[in-house]
Design a protein around this motif. Structure first.
Motif, PDB file in Angstrom:
ATOM      1  N   ALA A 267      13.994  -6.837  15.629  1.00 33.24           N
ATOM      2  CA  ALA A 267      15.381  -6.786  15.030  1.00 33.24           C
ATOM      3  C   ALA A 267      16.350  -6.517  16.033  1.00 33.24           C
ATOM      4  O   ALA A 267      17.566  -7.046  16.330  1.00 33.24           O
ATOM      5  CB  ALA A 267      15.401  -5.802  13.725  1.00 33.24           C
ATOM      6  N   ILE A 268      16.331  -5.432  16.862  1.00 31.29           N
ATOM      7  CA  ILE A 268      17.308  -5.128  17.772  1.00 31.29           C
ATOM      8  C   ILE A 268      17.563  -6.106  18.744  1.00 31.29           C
ATOM      9  O   ILE A 268      18.792  -6.410  19.249  1.00 31.29           O
ATOM     10  CB  ILE A 268      16.882  -3.799  18.523  1.00 31.29           C
ATOM     11  N   ALA A 269      16.241  -6.836  19.179  1.00 36.13           N
ATOM     12  CA  ALA A 269      16.675  -7.798  20.217  1.00 36.13           C
ATOM     13  C   ALA A 269      17.333  -9.159  19.827  1.00 36.13           C
ATOM     14  O   ALA A 269      18.089  -9.592  20.420  1.00 36.13           O
ATOM     15  CB  ALA A 269      14.955  -8.530  20.602  1.00 36.13           C
ATOM     16  N   MET A 270      17.319  -9.339  18.469  1.00 34.74           N
ATOM     17  CA  MET A 270      18.090 -10.504  17.718  1.00 34.74           C
ATOM     18  C   MET A 270      19.502 -10.014  17.713  1.00 34.74           C
ATOM     19  O   MET A 270      20.252 -10.743  17.947  1.00 34.74           O
ATOM     20  CB  MET A 270      17.325 -10.816  16.569  1.00 34.74           C
ATOM     21  N   PHE A 271      19.576  -8.851  17.244  1.00 32.91           N
ATOM     22  CA  PHE A 271      21.027  -8.198  17.125  1.00 32.91           C
ATOM     23  C   PHE A 271      21.705  -8.290  18.583  1.00 32.91           C
ATOM     24  O   PHE A 271      22.942  -8.652  18.504  1.00 32.91           O
ATOM     25  CB  PHE A 271      20.892  -6.710  16.675  1.00 32.91           C
ATOM     26  N   ASN A 272      21.024  -8.139  19.702  1.00 31.12           N
ATOM     27  CA  ASN A 272      21.706  -8.093  20.882  1.00 31.12           C
ATOM     28  C   ASN A 272      21.623  -9.367  21.667  1.00 31.12           C
ATOM     29  O   ASN A 272      22.259  -9.711  22.701  1.00 31.12           O
ATOM     30  CB  ASN A 272      21.135  -6.874  21.732  1.00 31.12           C
ATOM     31  N   GLY A 273      20.877 -10.244  21.269  1.00 42.80           N
ATOM     32  CA  GLY A 273      20.656 -11.517  21.906  1.00 42.80           C
ATOM     33  C   GLY A 273      19.632 -11.358  23.008  1.00 42.80           C
ATOM     34  O   GLY A 273      20.093 -12.048  24.112  1.00 42.80           O
ATOM     35  N   SER A 274      18.779 -10.443  23.185  1.00 46.08           N
ATOM     36  CA  SER A 274      17.979 -10.115  24.312  1.00 46.08           C
ATOM     37  C   SER A 274      16.654 -10.853  24.254  1.00 46.08           C
ATOM     38  O   SER A 274      15.805 -10.606  23.404  1.00 46.08           O
ATOM     39  CB  SER A 274      17.712  -8.580  24.588  1.00 46.08           C
ATOM     40  N   GLY A 275      16.529 -12.034  25.034  1.00 49.82           N
ATOM     41  CA  GLY A 275      15.381 -12.776  25.133  1.00 49.82           C
ATOM     42  C   GLY A 275      15.241 -13.695  23.869  1.00 49.82           C
ATOM     43  O   GLY A 275      14.078 -14.509  23.911  1.00 49.82           O
ATOM     44  N   THR A 276      16.237 -13.968  23.004  1.00 52.54           N
ATOM     45  CA  THR A 276      16.199 -14.468  22.083  1.00 52.54           C
ATOM     46  C   THR A 276      17.706 -15.010  21.516  1.00 52.54           C
ATOM     47  O   THR A 276      18.368 -14.188  21.757  1.00 52.54           O
ATOM     48  CB  THR A 276      15.575 -13.959  20.709  1.00 52.54           C
ATOM     49  N   PRO A 277      17.921 -16.191  20.909  1.00 52.63           N
ATOM     50  CA  PRO A 277      19.401 -16.291  20.292  1.00 52.63           C
ATOM     51  C   PRO A 277      19.753 -14.923  19.384  1.00 52.63           C
ATOM     52  O   PRO A 277      19.060 -14.591  18.724  1.00 52.63           O
ATOM     53  CB  PRO A 277      19.256 -17.574  19.711  1.00 52.63           C
ATOM     54  N   LYS A 278      21.158 -14.631  19.624  1.00 59.73           N
ATOM     55  CA  LYS A 278      21.672 -13.532  18.789  1.00 59.73           C
ATOM     56  C   LYS A 278      21.797 -14.210  17.259  1.00 59.73           C
ATOM     57  O   LYS A 278      22.034 -15.477  17.111  1.00 59.73           O
ATOM     58  CB  LYS A 278      23.085 -13.323  19.273  1.00 59.73           C
ATOM     59  N   ASN A 279      21.159 -13.263  16.408  1.00 61.49           N
ATOM     60  CA  ASN A 279      21.436 -13.685  15.205  1.00 61.49           C
ATOM     61  C   ASN A 279      21.297 -12.180  14.327  1.00 61.49           C
ATOM     62  O   ASN A 279      20.304 -11.609  13.693  1.00 61.49           O
ATOM     63  CB  ASN A 279      19.971 -14.473  14.551  1.00 61.49           C
TER      64      ASN A 279
END
Length: 362
Positions: A267-279
Motif C-alpha cells: 500500500a505504501i509503495a502504491m501510495f508513493n509510486g515506488s517501483g509501481t505506478p502511483k495509485n
C-alpha cells in the motif's frame, strides 16, 4: 537491515497443510513399550464369504500331512478401503473436526500399512490435543517415524519441535538437518525457516546470500512469508542486488495471499509510486484492510492520509479514531497529535468512543 519476525511454529503449534495428510496410515512407536510388539492380524476375524468355498475334491492319492493355514497378513486383514490410495478417510475426518475418528483410522493405517502420512497425522493430533490428550513426546515419536520414512511434513514438524525443545531436549543440529532434508523435498515452510536460521547467525553461520536463495525457493513455491521477506531483501539490497520492481512484485503476491505486513508495504509503495505506478485510492483501500486486521502501522498511515486528505476525502474524526487505536497498540505519532489537536472536544469524544467500540468488537 530489518530484522525478520522470529521463527514460529506453523498453524496451532504444529498444524500441517492439507496435503500433508493425504493417504494416511499408522503403528505405535517402539519407544512406547519395552519391546517392539509382534505384528499380528486382527483376532477372531471370520474369513470373507468368498473364502468359504469348499476345496476341490481330492484325488485318489493319499492326502498330504495337514499344514496350518497361514494367518492373514496385516494388509489382507485391514479394511479394503485402506488399499485404495485415492480414498482418504483419515484426512476427511480431520477436516470435519472428527479428531477421535481420524486418530483411530490413522492408527489402523499405521499399524497395518506402515503409512508415513498416517504417522504424521498421529504426530499432529498428539501435538495439538485433537481427539487425544496432548503428548509432545508421543508426537515427536510419530513425527520421527514418519520423517525416517521420508515424509517431508513430518521432517518439518519434528525440526520445529527440536528447535523449541518440545517433546524432548532442544537439538538445533538435528533441526537443521531435518529442515534441509524437508526443503530438499520441496517443502517451502522448511526452506523459509532454514533461511531464517542462516539470517539469524546463531544456529548456523550467518549467510545472507544463502538465506536469499532459500527464500527464493520458498517464495517461488507460493509461501507468503518468504515472499514478504525476499521483498525486503530486494528493497534493501540484502543478499541480492537492490531492485524496487522485484520487491513490489513480491509484496503484491504476498499481499494477495493475505500477509498483513506485505499489505502495508505494498500500500505504501502504491501510495508513493515506488517501483509501481502511483495509485493512492487503491493504496488507501489496502491500508483500511490492513488496519482492520490490527496492523498498528496501517492504522497510523491510514490516520495520516485521512488527516491530510491525501488520496481520500479528509476526515479528521475518522483520522483521530485510527490514531487513537494505533496509540493504544503502542504506535504513537507526535506529529499527528499536533495536527489533530484542533479537533473539537465533541468530535474528539466521538472518535475515541468509536475507537473503544472497535477495539471491543475486534
Amino acid at each position: 537491515m530489518r530484522i525478520l519476525r522470529p521463527i514460529m511454529l506453523v498453524a496451532a503449534s504444529l498444524m500441517l497443510t492439507p496435503g500433508a495428510f493425504a493417504q494416511v496410515q499408522l503403528t505405535p512407536p517402539a519407544a512406547d513399550s519395552k519391546g517392539a510388539p509382534k505384528k499380528e492380524g486382527p483376532k477372531e476375524k471370520k474369513a470373507p464369504a468368498a473364502a468359504k468355498k469348499p476345496a476341490p475334491a481330492a484325488t485318489p492319492k493319499a492326502a498330504p500331512a495337514a499344514t496350518p493355514t497361514p494367518a492373514p497378513t496385516a494388509t489382507q486383514a485391514a479394511p479394503s478401503v485402506f488399499d485404495d490410495p485415492n480414498v482418504d478417510l483419515v484426512y476427511g475426518a480431520y477436516q470435519r473436526g472428527m479428531y477421535k475418528t481420524a486418530f483411530d483410522l490413522a492408527m489402523t493405517r499405521a499399524q497395518y500399512n506402515g503409512d508415513p502420512k498416517a504417522m504424521t497425522m498421529l504426530g499432529e493430533l498428539y501435538a495439538n490435543a485433537m481427539g487425544v490428550k496432548r503428548d509432545y513426546a508421543r508426537a515427536a515419536e510419530w513425527y520421527k517415524r514418519a520423517a525416517d520414512a521420508g515424509d517431508r511434513e513430518a521432517m518439518f514438524a519434528l525440526a520445529m519441535m527440536r528447535l523449541s525443545g518440545r517433546g524432548g531436549s532442544t537439538n538445533r543440529e538435528e533441526a537443521v538437518k531435518l529442515l534441509a532434508s524437508s526443503a530438499k523435498l520441496g517443502n517451502p515452510k522448511a526452506a523459509y525457516n532454514l533461511a531464517l536460521l542462516y539470517l539469524d547467525g546463531q544456529t548456523l553461520p550467518q549467510d545472507v546470500r544463502r538465506a536469499a536463495e532459500l527464500l527464493r525457493v520458498a517464495a517461488d513455491a507460493g509461501n507468503p512469508e518468504a515472499q514478504y521477506a525476499l521483498a525486503t531483501f530486494y528493497k534493501e539490497g540484502t543478499g541480492v542486488e537492490k531492485d524496487a520492481e522485484k520487491a513490489v512484485r513480491l509484496l503484491q503476491a504476498a499481499s494477495l495471499a493475505g500477509n498483513v505486513d506485505a499489505e502495508v508495504e505494498y500500500a505504501i509503495a502504491m501510495f508513493n509510486g515506488s517501483g509501481t505506478p502511483k495509485n493512492q485510492p487503491a493504496a488507501v483501500a489496502l491500508l483500511r484492510k490492513a488496519a482492520r486486521q490490527n496492523s498498528p502501522i496501517a492504522q497510523n498511515r491510514l490516520a495520516r492520509v485521512l488527516a491530510f486528505g491525501t488520496g481520500v476525502q479528509q476526515d479528521k474524526v475518522e483520522a483521530l479514531k485510527w490514531h487513537w487505536i494505533a496509540k493504544s497498540a503502542g504506535k504513537g505519532d507526535p506529529e499527528l497529535d499536533e495536527i489533530l489537536a484542533s479537533v473539537p472536544a465533541a468530535d474528539r469524544a466521538k472518535a475515541e468512543e468509536a475507537g473503544r467500540k472497535w477495539l471491543g468488537n475486534k
